[in-house]
Enzyme design. Structure first.
Site, PDB file in Angstrom:
ATOM      1  N   LYS A 206       0.641  -1.420  -0.054  1.00  0.00           N
ATOM      2  CA  LYS A 206      -0.331  -0.245   0.040  1.00  0.00           C
ATOM      3  C   LYS A 206       1.445   1.280  -0.155  1.00  0.00           C
ATOM      4  CE  LYS A 206      -3.720   2.115   2.581  1.00  0.00           C
ATOM      5  NZ  LYS A 206      -4.604   2.141   3.322  1.00  0.00           N
ATOM      6  N   GLU A 212      10.945  -5.119   4.509  1.00  0.00           N
ATOM      7  CA  GLU A 212      10.603  -5.833   4.541  1.00  0.00           C
ATOM      8  C   GLU A 212      10.015  -6.156   3.018  1.00  0.00           C
ATOM      9  OE1 GLU A 212       8.869  -5.261   6.975  1.00  0.00           O
ATOM     10  OE2 GLU A 212       8.621  -6.424   8.359  1.00  0.00           O
ATOM     11  N   GLY A 267      -4.959  -2.269   5.272  1.00  0.00           N
ATOM     12  CA  GLY A 267      -3.944  -3.289   4.849  1.00  0.00           C
ATOM     13  C   GLY A 267      -5.250  -4.712   4.893  1.00  0.00           C
ATOM     14  N   ARG A 268      -5.240  -4.988   6.099  1.00  0.00           N
ATOM     15  CA  ARG A 268      -5.784  -6.719   6.450  1.00  0.00           C
ATOM     16  C   ARG A 268      -7.154  -6.625   6.042  1.00  0.00           C
ATOM     17  NH1 ARG A 268      -5.042  -3.354  10.494  1.00  0.00           N
ATOM     18  NH2 ARG A 268      -6.828  -2.864  11.546  1.00  0.00           N
ATOM     19  N   GLU A 353      -4.913  -7.737  14.798  1.00  0.00           N
ATOM     20  CA  GLU A 353      -4.311  -6.250  14.796  1.00  0.00           C
ATOM     21  C   GLU A 353      -5.791  -5.540  14.614  1.00  0.00           C
ATOM     22  OE1 GLU A 353      -1.502  -5.540  12.167  1.00  0.00           O
ATOM     23  OE2 GLU A 353      -2.426  -5.681  11.007  1.00  0.00           O
ATOM     24  N   HIS A 384      -4.375 -34.314  16.196  1.00  0.00           N
ATOM     25  CA  HIS A 384      -3.848 -35.342  16.781  1.00  0.00           C
ATOM     26  C   HIS A 384      -2.571 -34.211  17.583  1.00  0.00           C
ATOM     27  CE1 HIS A 384      -5.065 -39.120  14.857  1.00  0.00           C
ATOM     28  NE2 HIS A 384      -5.356 -37.932  13.759  1.00  0.00           N
ATOM     29  N   LYS A 509       9.181  -1.131  15.053  1.00  0.00           N
ATOM     30  CA  LYS A 509       9.640  -0.980  13.627  1.00  0.00           C
ATOM     31  C   LYS A 509      11.070  -0.045  14.054  1.00  0.00           C
ATOM     32  CE  LYS A 509       5.566  -1.553  10.745  1.00  0.00           C
ATOM     33  NZ  LYS A 509       4.795  -0.896  10.189  1.00  0.00           N
TER      34      LYS A 509
HETATM   35  C1  G6Q Z   1      -2.643  -4.123   7.389  1.00  0.00           C
HETATM   36  C2  G6Q Z   1      -1.530  -3.937   8.139  1.00  0.00           C
HETATM   37  C3  G6Q Z   1      -0.436  -4.230   7.605  1.00  0.00           C
HETATM   38  C4  G6Q Z   1      -0.069  -4.033   6.399  1.00  0.00           C
HETATM   39  C5  G6Q Z   1       1.531  -4.488   6.131  1.00  0.00           C
HETATM   40  C6  G6Q Z   1       1.832  -4.257   4.807  1.00  0.00           C
HETATM   41  O1  G6Q Z   1      -4.480  -4.111   8.434  1.00  0.00           O
HETATM   42  O2  G6Q Z   1      -1.868  -2.708   8.149  1.00  0.00           O
HETATM   43  O3  G6Q Z   1      -0.516  -6.133   7.808  1.00  0.00           O
HETATM   44  O4  G6Q Z   1      -0.578  -4.743   5.197  1.00  0.00           O
HETATM   45  O5  G6Q Z   1       2.406  -3.573   7.192  1.00  0.00           O
HETATM   46  O6  G6Q Z   1       2.187  -2.619   4.347  1.00  0.00           O
HETATM   47  P1  G6Q Z   1       1.809  -2.139   3.125  1.00  0.00           P
HETATM   48  O7  G6Q Z   1       0.920  -3.099   1.868  1.00  0.00           O
HETATM   49  O8  G6Q Z   1       1.741  -0.969   2.657  1.00  0.00           O
HETATM   50  O9  G6Q Z   1       3.624  -2.793   1.834  1.00  0.00           O
END
Ligand code: G6Q
Length: 545
Positions: A206, A212, A267-268, A353, A384, A509
């Protein structure tokens, strides 16, 4: 005391809980032959059976009073109509518009968002069809055989979970791989067997500056250029999914090759947006749209159904009942479906989250428990492993079970065994087995052994809900996922928290950035607590270069 725990509905629930906490479900079932009829709901091809929960008619009625007192109806409307309900980040929450297959206008700041959504969907269709048909060629003229989707958290878990769950619909000539972890093992092992000539990279982020994802994307680009030897070739092999065109361009991806989404998609909650491009590439755009359709129909159900017949509302209320009254700390999700192997990981992020918060919308510390720990893995494997604790441990762990009546594959004997286990576990959890019943199964000598008898007793009265659906189709999966999203929303409304920010991921972070600088040389570090200092210094001694 908070206004929630002193509210009329909450107080009534607390009194009711004190009366019914020890009620036996076994007895309730034997007294009421209609319990299943009363406590189950049907939606399209999905049955939701919540009769094996520690509830009575009165419990449900009081829980409904609670959501009414929390003005759930008005809050649902606020979300669907683009109000700024993510107040800390000043954002609307409009993932439901992404799957608005009815295409009714959805306004955000006076502008209908649907034309933009439809434009990106059309672009996803053109692109995914061209790659899947083989028309899109790599730099040396070969057809694309592998997609590597790089993205983490919300930009990784959803697409990976859905693409895996719907693998029976996937193209046999196109393999989709997912890379999220900064641990190089992830990227290196995915890339090892691949050819740059036939690999397409999707960089999903996003903000397009997530540490990462950008590191993995950079290493992927280097890997690619080492082989292709021509920066012009990037245009055929790298596409971006983002809300930030400037960052995409700066990374070196032509914004023509960018699929856009918007600030009002969390994001989620983003798998329904262009973040789902890897899903569309894997299962085709028609199937991706069927996934959206399933979610949309669940959205309509959520918006328009009275709360007592509303699946996500009932799921949420059961969760409140166990979390806040029985003080259950966790909730297990157990799909009897191997292709749903990533579901609990996905729901873990979605729920934890969203509702892992401890201040209210007014910034006050809550005096009640909020989001539970979500965990699980597919049945029958889990049986199991951890089922022992659910059956005979000291913790109360409400479970969601799910299974499809039809497998995508042709071995009926397997499927009947699978389904028999899906049916048996909730029954065993609910009924348990008493000492007298245990003794009936033992020899006289064994009956005289009190330790053996006590060890074989199952107390029972362990709650669970079950989803039984016809087949795990894209549409059914879309509905199930939307149910869980809305369940989480409803719980957030009751707890009066912001389910749509995630400030709790920031501190670590920031500290990692400080420490990263300190790792650049071999100087001894003394700026942290003695434990962190010692570990940093030991790392510097251990590392080989
Ligand atoms: C989700 C969070 C988080 C996000 C990641 C990746 O709701 O905001 O999990 O999706 O940190 O972020 P980017 O898509 O911005 O790389």
């Amino acid at each position: 005391m908070s206004s929630l725990t002193t509210s009329k509905a909450w107080t009534a629930l607390q009194n009711h809980f004190n009366q019914v906490r020890d009620h036996s479900m076994r007895e309730a079932f034997s007294k009421d032959k209609d319990r299943y009829k009363k406590f189950s709901l049907k939606f399209n091809d999905i049955i939701f059976d919540f009769s094996k929960n520690r509830i009575t008619d009165e419990t449900l009625r009081l829980l409904i009073d609670l959501v009414n007192e929390c003005e759930l109806g008005a809050k649902i409307n606020a979300m669907f109509s683009g109000k700024i309900i993510n107040t800390t980040e000043h954002r609307a929450v409009l993932h439901t518009a992404l799957r608005n297959r009815s295409n009714y206008p959805v306004y955000f700041q006076g502008r209908d968002v649907m034309p933009d959504i439809n434009r990106v969907l059309a672009k996803m269709r053109t692109f995914s069809e061209s790659v899947r048909s083989g028309e899109w060629k790599g730099y040396s003229g070969k057809t694309i055989t592998d997609i590597v989707s790089i993205g983490i958290g919300g930009s990784g878990l959803g697409p990976k979970m859905v693409a895996t769950a719907l693998s029976p619909y996937s193209s046999s000539s196109l393999k989709v791989h997912f890379v999220s972890n900064i641990d190089q093992t992830n990227l290196v092992e995915v890339l090892q067997p691949l050819s740059a000539e036939t690999t397409l990279f999707i960089i999903a982020s996003k903000v397009f500056n997530t540490q990462e994802t950008m590191m993995n994307a950079k290493s992927a680009k280097n890997w690619f250029l080492d082989r292709a030897k021509d920066p012009q070739a990037i245009a055929k092999h790298f596409v971006a999914i983002s809300t930030h065109a400037d960052n995409v361009a700066e990374f070196g991806i032509d914004t023509e090759n960018m699929f856009e989404f918007w600030d009002w998609v969390g994001g989620r909650y983003s798998l329904w947006s262009a973040v789902g491009l890897s899903i569309a590439l894997s299962i085709g755009m028609d199937n991706f749209e069927a996934l959206l359709q399933g979610a949309h129909e669940a959205d309509l159900h959520f918006r328009n159904t009275p709360f007592e017949y509303n699946i996500p509302v009932v799921m949420a209320l059961l969760g409140i009942w166990y979390n806040n009254f029985f003080e259950a700390d966790s909730h297990a999700v157990i799909p009897y479906n191997q292709s749903m192997i990533h579901l609990s990981d996905y729901l873990q992020q979605l729920d934890m989250e969203s509702n892992g918060k401890s201040v209210t919308l007014k910034g006050e510390r809550v005096d009640y428990s909020t989001g539970p720990i979500i965990w699980g893995q597919p049945g029958t494997n889990g049986q199991h492993a951890f089922f022992q604790l659910i059956h005979q441990g000291t913790k109360l762990i409400p479970c969601d079970f799910m299974v499809a009546a039809n497998s995508h594959y042709p071995l009926p004997e397997h499927h009947d065994i699978l389904v028999s286990n899906f049916l048996a576990q909730p029954e065993a959890l609910m009924n348990g087995i008493t000492a007298d019943e245990v003794k009936m199964q033992l020899t006289p000598e064994q009956q005289a052994n009190p330790v053996l008898v006590a060890s074989k007793v199952f107390e029972g009265n362990k709650p669970s809900s079950s989803f039984l659906f016809k087949k795990l189709t894209p549409k059914t999966l879309g509905s199930l996922l939307a149910f869980y999203e809305h369940k989480i929303f409803v719980q957030g409304v009751i707890w009066d928290i912001n389910s749509f920010d995630q400030m709790g991921v920031e501190l670590g972070k920031v500290l990692a950035r400080v420490i990263l600088k300190e790792l650049k040389n071999n100087d001894e570090i003394s700026s942290h607590d003695c434990s962190t200092n010692a570990l940093i210094n030991a790392y510097k001694q251990f590392r080989e270069s």
